[in-house]
Structures are given as structure tokens and as C-alpha cells.
Design an enzyme around this catalytic site. Structure first.
Site, short mmCIF file in Angstrom:
data_model
loop_
_atom_site.label_atom_id
_atom_site.label_comp_id
_atom_site.label_asym_id
_atom_site.label_seq_id
_atom_site.Cartn_x
_atom_site.Cartn_y
_atom_site.Cartn_z
N GLY A 183 -17.44 0.33 -1.11
CA GLY A 183 -18.26 1.53 -0.96
C GLY A 183 -19.66 1.40 -1.51
N PHE A 184 -19.90 0.40 -2.35
CA PHE A 184 -21.21 0.31 -3.00
C PHE A 184 -22.32 0.06 -1.99
CE2 PHE A 184 -24.32 -0.32 -6.12
CZ PHE A 184 -23.79 -0.15 -7.39
N SER A 192 -12.91 -5.46 2.16
CA SER A 192 -13.97 -4.89 1.31
C SER A 192 -15.36 -5.29 1.82
CB SER A 192 -13.79 -5.34 -0.15
OG SER A 192 -12.63 -4.80 -0.70
N TYR A 246 0.86 -1.19 0.00
CA TYR A 246 0.00 0.00 0.00
C TYR A 246 0.90 1.24 0.00
CZ TYR A 246 -3.63 -3.30 1.58
OH TYR A 246 -4.49 -4.36 1.70
#
Length: 327
Positions: A210-211, A205, A59
Site C-alpha cells: 500500500g505504500f 505486494s 489466508y
């Protein structure tokens, strides 16, 4: 905050903080992030009782671990810091997977310095290297445990046979894989195997990138350069179908007077006491909203409605990334 135990006695907050949005794989992975706000977000998480923080060598690369290290200075006690290795990094980018014993040690030494810690609490292999027997990789990881540089071992996105072989070399405390209301493949074999072996499960996730928050209503809501614009489930056609899926989440959220994110996280927490999601955040506002899910108890009717919602449209990754999971 409530607390749970992963694997062989590793106690963590029921929700951890995924730090990747603060500096992901390449610039602007989830839009721009502020260093100052990222630091404030990690420290606010500690104030809220969060003890579990997830980062990785790639990252940034490297930058994310440095941010986490800066944020936890003076507050290291009682925190569980998890990081990951498993790639070659050349010229500031990923140059392929590498599960060799030499890379295990190189990566660990670098992570310790960037995090500013004497020991890594949970050390994951980020992706399995098909060219290196898992016994060799985990053997090298186990040597780090014997040297006191690592406390617990983990795997990320490993397949069932690999998990069994790894666990036979050294106890695996946690498997990190994608798991959420819209990605449930692990329920078919991976999650039952983890429970058979006493391995904790850490969903990444957990909000469907984010959905599942219900806040993204069109592709134009994403900033330019956001990698989700290349996510198959965000593609034109799939995006519109998946809005119907999210509508179920929002109906439950409205009944409870909470956010869609809280419902999605509470659903995951209800899947078992060995499940510890790590929602990502780079801002205090989203952090505080997500962490409130630890106190949300969904009803049996809520869980049934959510669990039986319409299927998700599109694969979870593009083809190249899909070839790197379940090995």
C-alpha cells in the site's frame, strides 16, 4: 485487459487479483473486510477481464478460499485459480512449515472443496520446507497433476538452487515472490533464472503493501491491528524516508493523470512479458483503479526516473519472516 502467458502455456490476465486482503493471515491483516464487498470485488474483476485469482490455504486460515469459491460459482470457466499450501495449521493458526507429501495431498483436497472446483489451475508451495527435500515435495505435487487435480505447479519465495531442483522434477510454471519498485532483490538472480528456465514471475505486494499508492501519509492512517504497523519499512524513521521514495512515483503519476498505484503496476508490467503482478484488493474502487494499469504505457524517461529513485529504508520483513524466504 491485456493477457500474458506463464510458464508452459498458462494464459492469464496481465494483472491478477490478490485476494489475501479479504481474509489474510489472522484477522484484520489489512483492516476489516466485508464479505459482501469481497464477493462483489471478485465478480467485478471478472467483468473487467481479470482471469487470474490468487488465494492460499493459510489466508484466514481457510476462509479466503471459501470466499473465492463463493464468488466464482457459475463463473468458473476461463478463470485461472491459484492457491498455495505449505504449512501445518493447528488450532486455527500456523504451526510451522510442512512440505511433506502427506501435507501436499491433505492441503490440496481441502482447497478443492473450499474453492468448489474439480481442479486447481496453479498450485504453489507457499514456503519451502528446509526439512523436506524439494524433490519429494514437487514429486507429490506432480502426482496431483497426473491425477487431474492440479494443472500447473508453482513455488513461492524459493531460492535459486531450489528452483532448479524443483524444475528438474516437474516443470514449474510460475514463481511467486515479492517484487516492486521498492523490493528489487529478485533482479539479481531469481528473475534471470526464471527466464532461463521458462518460468513465469508473479510479483506479490506489487504496491509495497500500500505504500506505493501514495495514500498512506502517516502511520496513523493505518487502522488499529493492521500488521503493517509492525512492518520495518513502516517503522518510525524508515516511514519518513520512504515517503521521499514515493514522491517520485507520484510525480510520474501526476504527469500521466493517473494514480500512484497505476504507475507502480505499470512499471512492473514493463519489466517483461513474463511478469504478472497480483495487486491485492478487498474493494471494487481500489480494484478498478489498479486494473487500469494494464492500459498504461510508461515512457522510457518515466521508467528511468522510477528505476533510479532513492533506495528504500528498512528490510522488507521482520527477522522471523526473512528466515523463510530464498530457501
Amino acid at each position: 485487459m491485456r493477457y500474458r502467458t506463464l510458464g508452459q502455456g498458462l494464459q492469464v490476465s496481465a494483472l491478477g487479483l490478490g485476494c489475501m486482503p479479504m481474509a489474510g493471515v489472522g484477522a484484520s491483516m489489512y483492516g476489516e473486510a466485508s464479505y459482501e464487498e469481497s464477493i462483489a470485488t471478485i465478480r467485478r474483476a471478472i467483468d473487467l477481464g481479470v482471469t487470474f485469482f490468487d488465494t492460499a490455504e493459510i489466508y484466514g486460515p481457510h476462509r479466503n478460499e471459501e470466499i473465492v469459491g463463493d464468488a466464482i460459482k457459475g463463473r468458473r470457466d476461463d478463470l485461472v485459480i491459484a492457491t498455495k499450501f505449505g504449512f501445518r495449521i493447528e488450532n486455527g493458526g500456523i504451526a510451522g512449515v510442512d512440505g511433506s507429501p502427506a501435507n501436499v495431498r491433505r492441503a490440496c483436497e481441502g482447497s478443492l472443496k473450499r474453492l468448489g472446483v474439480d481442479v486447481i489451475d496453479l498450485y504453489y508451495q507457499h514456503r519451502v520446507d528446509p526439512n523436506v527435500p524439494i524433490e519429494e515435495t514437487v514429486g507429490a505435487m506432480a502426482q496431483l497433476v497426473r491425477e487431474g487435480k492440479v494443472r500447473h505447479l508453482g513455488l513461492s519465495e524459493a531460492g535459486e538452487a531450489t528452483i532448479r531442483r524443483a524444475h528438474a522434477v516437474h516443470p514449474i510454471a510460475a514463481l511467486q515472490s515479492e517484487y516492486s519498485l521498492w523490493e528489487r532483490d529478485v533482479e539479481q538472480g531469481i528473475l534471470p533464472l526464471c527466464r532461463e528456465l521458462g518460468i513465469g514471475f508473479v510479483p506479490y505486494s506489487p504496491l509495497g503493501r500500500g505504500f506505493l499508492t501514495g495514500q498512506i501519509r502517516s502511520r496513523s492512517d493505518l487502522p488499529e491491528g493492521d500488521y503493517r504497523l509492525r512492518d520495518p519499512r513502516y517503522d518510525d524513521g524508515n516511514f519518513e524516508k520512504n515517503l521521499e521514495f514515493v514522491a517520485t512515483v507520484m510525480r510520474v503519476a501526476e504527469r500521466h493523470g493517473v494514480s500512484g498505484a497505476q504507475v507502480a503496476l505499470a512499471w512492473l508490467l514493463a519489466q517483461g512479458g513474463d511478469v504478472v503482478p497480483i495487486p491485492g484488493s478487498k474493494r471494487r474502487a481500489t480494484l478498478e483503479d489498479s486494473m487500469a494499469a494494464a492500459e498504461l504505457d510508461l515512457t522510457a524517461a518515466d521508467l528511468e526516473e522510477l528505476g533510479s529513485s532513492a533506495p528504500v529504508a528498512g528490510p522488507r520483513y521482520q527477522e522471523t519472516a526473512m528466515r523463510m524466504v530464498r530457501l
